[in-house]
Write a protein that holds these residues in place. Sequence first.
Motif, PDB file in Angstrom:
ATOM      1  N   ARG A 150      -4.491   0.553  -4.607  1.00 46.53           N
ATOM      2  CA  ARG A 150      -4.497  -0.176  -5.688  1.00 46.53           C
ATOM      3  C   ARG A 150      -4.888  -1.589  -5.168  1.00 46.53           C
ATOM      4  NH1 ARG A 150      -2.321   1.321 -10.337  1.00 46.53           N
ATOM      5  NH2 ARG A 150      -3.587  -0.258 -11.249  1.00 46.53           N
ATOM      6  N   TRP A 151      -6.053  -1.598  -4.640  1.00 46.95           N
ATOM      7  CA  TRP A 151      -6.326  -2.857  -3.774  1.00 46.95           C
ATOM      8  C   TRP A 151      -6.314  -4.143  -4.476  1.00 46.95           C
ATOM      9  CZ3 TRP A 151      -5.829  -0.871   0.486  1.00 46.95           C
ATOM     10  CH2 TRP A 151      -6.290   0.332   0.856  1.00 46.95           C
ATOM     11  N   SER A 152      -7.089  -4.105  -5.836  1.00 51.45           N
ATOM     12  CA  SER A 152      -6.963  -5.065  -6.761  1.00 51.45           C
ATOM     13  C   SER A 152      -5.580  -5.630  -7.060  1.00 51.45           C
ATOM     14  CB  SER A 152      -7.765  -5.058  -8.078  1.00 51.45           C
ATOM     15  OG  SER A 152      -7.219  -3.839  -8.936  1.00 51.45           O
ATOM     16  N   LYS A 153      -4.798  -4.740  -7.266  1.00 55.59           N
ATOM     17  CA  LYS A 153      -3.393  -4.794  -7.802  1.00 55.59           C
ATOM     18  C   LYS A 153      -2.339  -5.521  -6.430  1.00 55.59           C
ATOM     19  CE  LYS A 153       0.614  -2.685  -9.612  1.00 55.59           C
ATOM     20  NZ  LYS A 153       1.237  -1.397 -10.285  1.00 55.59           N
ATOM     21  N   HIS A 203       0.736  -1.201  -0.044  1.00 53.65           N
ATOM     22  CA  HIS A 203      -0.035   0.063  -0.203  1.00 53.65           C
ATOM     23  C   HIS A 203       0.897   1.244  -0.120  1.00 53.65           C
ATOM     24  CE1 HIS A 203      -2.614   3.269   1.553  1.00 53.65           C
ATOM     25  NE2 HIS A 203      -3.341   2.691   0.979  1.00 53.65           N
ATOM     26  N   SER A 204       1.883   1.091   0.809  1.00 52.03           N
ATOM     27  CA  SER A 204       2.748   2.273   0.581  1.00 52.03           C
ATOM     28  C   SER A 204       3.506   2.541  -0.816  1.00 52.03           C
ATOM     29  CB  SER A 204       3.709   2.133   1.765  1.00 52.03           C
ATOM     30  OG  SER A 204       4.659   1.265   1.471  1.00 52.03           O
ATOM     31  N   ARG A 222      10.734  -6.162  -0.275  1.00 50.29           N
ATOM     32  CA  ARG A 222      11.329  -5.625   0.721  1.00 50.29           C
ATOM     33  C   ARG A 222      10.271  -4.670   1.534  1.00 50.29           C
ATOM     34  NH1 ARG A 222      14.462  -2.374  -0.543  1.00 50.29           N
ATOM     35  NH2 ARG A 222      13.683  -1.872  -2.447  1.00 50.29           N
ATOM     36  N   VAL A 223      10.646  -4.150   2.775  1.00 48.77           N
ATOM     37  CA  VAL A 223       9.620  -3.544   3.262  1.00 48.77           C
ATOM     38  C   VAL A 223       9.700  -2.067   2.772  1.00 48.77           C
ATOM     39  CG1 VAL A 223       9.622  -2.081   5.721  1.00 48.77           C
ATOM     40  CG2 VAL A 223      10.199  -4.727   5.495  1.00 48.77           C
ATOM     41  N   SER A 224      10.747  -1.793   2.121  1.00 50.30           N
ATOM     42  CA  SER A 224      10.941  -0.367   1.761  1.00 50.30           C
ATOM     43  C   SER A 224      11.847  -0.231   0.614  1.00 50.30           C
ATOM     44  CB  SER A 224      11.289   0.849   2.708  1.00 50.30           C
ATOM     45  OG  SER A 224      11.416   1.863   2.066  1.00 50.30           O
ATOM     46  N   GLN A 277       3.734  10.837   7.941  1.00 48.56           N
ATOM     47  CA  GLN A 277       3.955  10.504   9.364  1.00 48.56           C
ATOM     48  C   GLN A 277       3.365   9.162   9.718  1.00 48.56           C
ATOM     49  OE1 GLN A 277       2.643  13.432   8.549  1.00 48.56           O
ATOM     50  NE2 GLN A 277       3.839  15.258   9.343  1.00 48.56           N
ATOM     51  N   PHE A 278       2.322   9.103   9.345  1.00 48.70           N
ATOM     52  CA  PHE A 278       1.654   7.728   9.442  1.00 48.70           C
ATOM     53  C   PHE A 278       2.340   6.555   8.638  1.00 48.70           C
ATOM     54  CE2 PHE A 278      -1.868   4.324   9.270  1.00 48.70           C
ATOM     55  CZ  PHE A 278      -1.922   4.232  10.717  1.00 48.70           C
ATOM     56  N   GLN A 279       2.805   6.751   7.736  1.00 47.86           N
ATOM     57  CA  GLN A 279       3.616   5.797   7.055  1.00 47.86           C
ATOM     58  C   GLN A 279       4.577   5.511   7.762  1.00 47.86           C
ATOM     59  OE1 GLN A 279       4.414   6.387   2.955  1.00 47.86           O
ATOM     60  NE2 GLN A 279       2.235   6.613   2.367  1.00 47.86           N
ATOM     61  N   HIS A 280       5.559   6.434   8.417  1.00 46.12           N
ATOM     62  CA  HIS A 280       6.256   6.364   9.190  1.00 46.12           C
ATOM     63  C   HIS A 280       6.193   5.439  10.338  1.00 46.12           C
ATOM     64  CE1 HIS A 280      10.472   8.362  10.717  1.00 46.12           C
ATOM     65  NE2 HIS A 280      10.686   6.801  10.961  1.00 46.12           N
ATOM     66  N   ILE A 281       5.206   5.501  10.959  1.00 47.05           N
ATOM     67  CA  ILE A 281       4.632   4.847  12.140  1.00 47.05           C
ATOM     68  C   ILE A 281       4.594   3.404  11.647  1.00 47.05           C
ATOM     69  CG2 ILE A 281       2.570   4.354  13.722  1.00 47.05           C
ATOM     70  CD1 ILE A 281       2.620   7.339  13.863  1.00 47.05           C
ATOM     71  N   ILE A 282       3.860   3.329  10.493  1.00 51.81           N
ATOM     72  CA  ILE A 282       3.702   1.913  10.316  1.00 51.81           C
ATOM     73  C   ILE A 282       5.009   1.128   9.808  1.00 51.81           C
ATOM     74  CG2 ILE A 282       3.063   0.665   8.132  1.00 51.81           C
ATOM     75  CD1 ILE A 282       0.794   2.380   7.841  1.00 51.81           C
ATOM     76  N   ARG A 283       5.834   1.984   9.302  1.00 52.59           N
ATOM     77  CA  ARG A 283       7.257   1.352   9.157  1.00 52.59           C
ATOM     78  C   ARG A 283       8.132   0.920  10.194  1.00 52.59           C
ATOM     79  NH1 ARG A 283       8.298   0.528   3.843  1.00 52.59           N
ATOM     80  NH2 ARG A 283       6.987   1.406   2.421  1.00 52.59           N
ATOM     81  N   SER A 284       8.126   1.951  10.996  1.00 50.57           N
ATOM     82  CA  SER A 284       8.970   1.979  12.326  1.00 50.57           C
ATOM     83  C   SER A 284       8.456   1.158  13.293  1.00 50.57           C
ATOM     84  CB  SER A 284       9.276   3.423  12.839  1.00 50.57           C
ATOM     85  OG  SER A 284       9.713   4.190  11.769  1.00 50.57           O
ATOM     86  N   LEU A 285       7.066   0.839  13.399  1.00 45.87           N
ATOM     87  CA  LEU A 285       6.447   0.225  14.697  1.00 45.87           C
ATOM     88  C   LEU A 285       5.607  -0.942  14.218  1.00 45.87           C
ATOM     89  CD1 LEU A 285       5.214   3.352  16.691  1.00 45.87           C
ATOM     90  CD2 LEU A 285       7.534   2.228  16.581  1.00 45.87           C
ATOM     91  N   TRP A 286       4.790  -0.886  13.123  1.00 51.97           N
ATOM     92  CA  TRP A 286       3.809  -1.741  13.036  1.00 51.97           C
ATOM     93  C   TRP A 286       4.646  -2.875  12.161  1.00 51.97           C
ATOM     94  CZ3 TRP A 286      -1.708  -0.584  11.605  1.00 51.97           C
ATOM     95  CH2 TRP A 286      -2.451  -1.454  11.754  1.00 51.97           C
ATOM     96  N   MET A 287       5.450  -2.544  11.104  1.00 51.58           N
ATOM     97  CA  MET A 287       5.872  -3.580  10.355  1.00 51.58           C
ATOM     98  C   MET A 287       6.988  -4.369  11.142  1.00 51.58           C
ATOM     99  SD  MET A 287       6.080  -1.465   6.738  1.00 51.58           S
ATOM    100  CE  MET A 287       5.986  -2.658   5.530  1.00 51.58           C
TER     101      MET A 287
END
Length: 332
Positions: A94-97, A88-89, A239-241, A133-143
């Motif tokens: 692009r949900w179908s993709k 998603h990031s 890869r994560v990013s 900001q939220f993407q960063h949180i996702i990548r730094s914490l969630w993932m």
Amino acid sequence: MRSLTKSTSSSSEDDCELRRGPWTLEEDTLLIHYIARHGEGRWNLLAQRAGLRRTGKSCRLRWLNYLKPDVKRGNLSPQEQLLILDLHSRWGNRWSKIAQVLPGRTDNEIKNYWRTRVQKQARHLKIDANSTQFQHIIRSLWMPRLLHKIDGSTSTSSMSYYNNASSQPANYGSQHLTFLPQLPKLPQQQQETPSHSNPFDMTMTKHAIELQDQNADSEQCTGPCLSSTESLNIPEIPRVSQYPTSPFHVIDNNSDRTTFVKDCFVESTCYGMETINLANMSVSGGVGNSAGNSHTAESGWIGCDFGDTLWNIDELWQFRNLQLSGESGSCF
DNA sequence: AAAAGTAGCAACCGCACGTAG
DNA sequence: ACTACGTGCGGTTGCTACTTT
């Protein structure tokens, strides 16, 4: 319940009457049997010939999202969640993709996951779910936490995700997760020059994943800290990013621009190598709490619905405020 | 126990795109 | 080139089940 758009009495009108709302067992059976005999396609025609008083669109949706044999039900695994967050990031809504990468999962399901789980966290933090900001949180914490869960299942249950789900054999001999599909080839402009043979390798090397045993010893860090120092090669997981604009990239291991980020970072190298360093997570107090904690959001913990883990909302707020106050410097 | 609130998900809607005629 | 039709996609809605008060 909106089951019928209208009710009529004449047979001629009945012919034109289109049903809406929830599908009945009878309708499902009709659709399944028709497709089994004649296959998919030409949905409007299919709907008529199958004797379904539904639009072709409705039939297609019902088939693809629910009736198709390979549609997988149940909760998304950490691997799948990780893929969704990452893709998603990269691709946006692009949900179908994204769904193409997750066998058995529908775009609708992924979309629902994003809206109900991921965006919920953004709402809690009062930030835009699409913000950096939220993407960063996702990548730094969630993932990282998802990686931790994946890693934990590797060492404890031998990555048996797909074994359990579909009885497909999985090759764990080299720690390669074979249960995920090969990513579809990206358009040329989206492809970056890999420095490794497999551009989607997400390798956490032994020296890179510096998870301290102290984390394992720490009661406060039973959450996002990876519990193993083993390498984990996940060939088919992207890869994560790998995005030039991703905040993920600019978090510098040697930078002390942000105290929090510094203590909990995921560093992305050029290509094919994802270096995840959660070494100091426990120093920052542990990004997550132990699964045993069951605080409510009011008491400072948000249920983060990817299993039995939780986020510490206080620290998420700290993380967020740091970004908003500019302490994270040019990271954002 | 009942009412209110919330989350999750199935289904629908409108628009965009591709293609055949 | 234009039109009609079929299909796909993303956004939205509304229902149901569950949780909280």
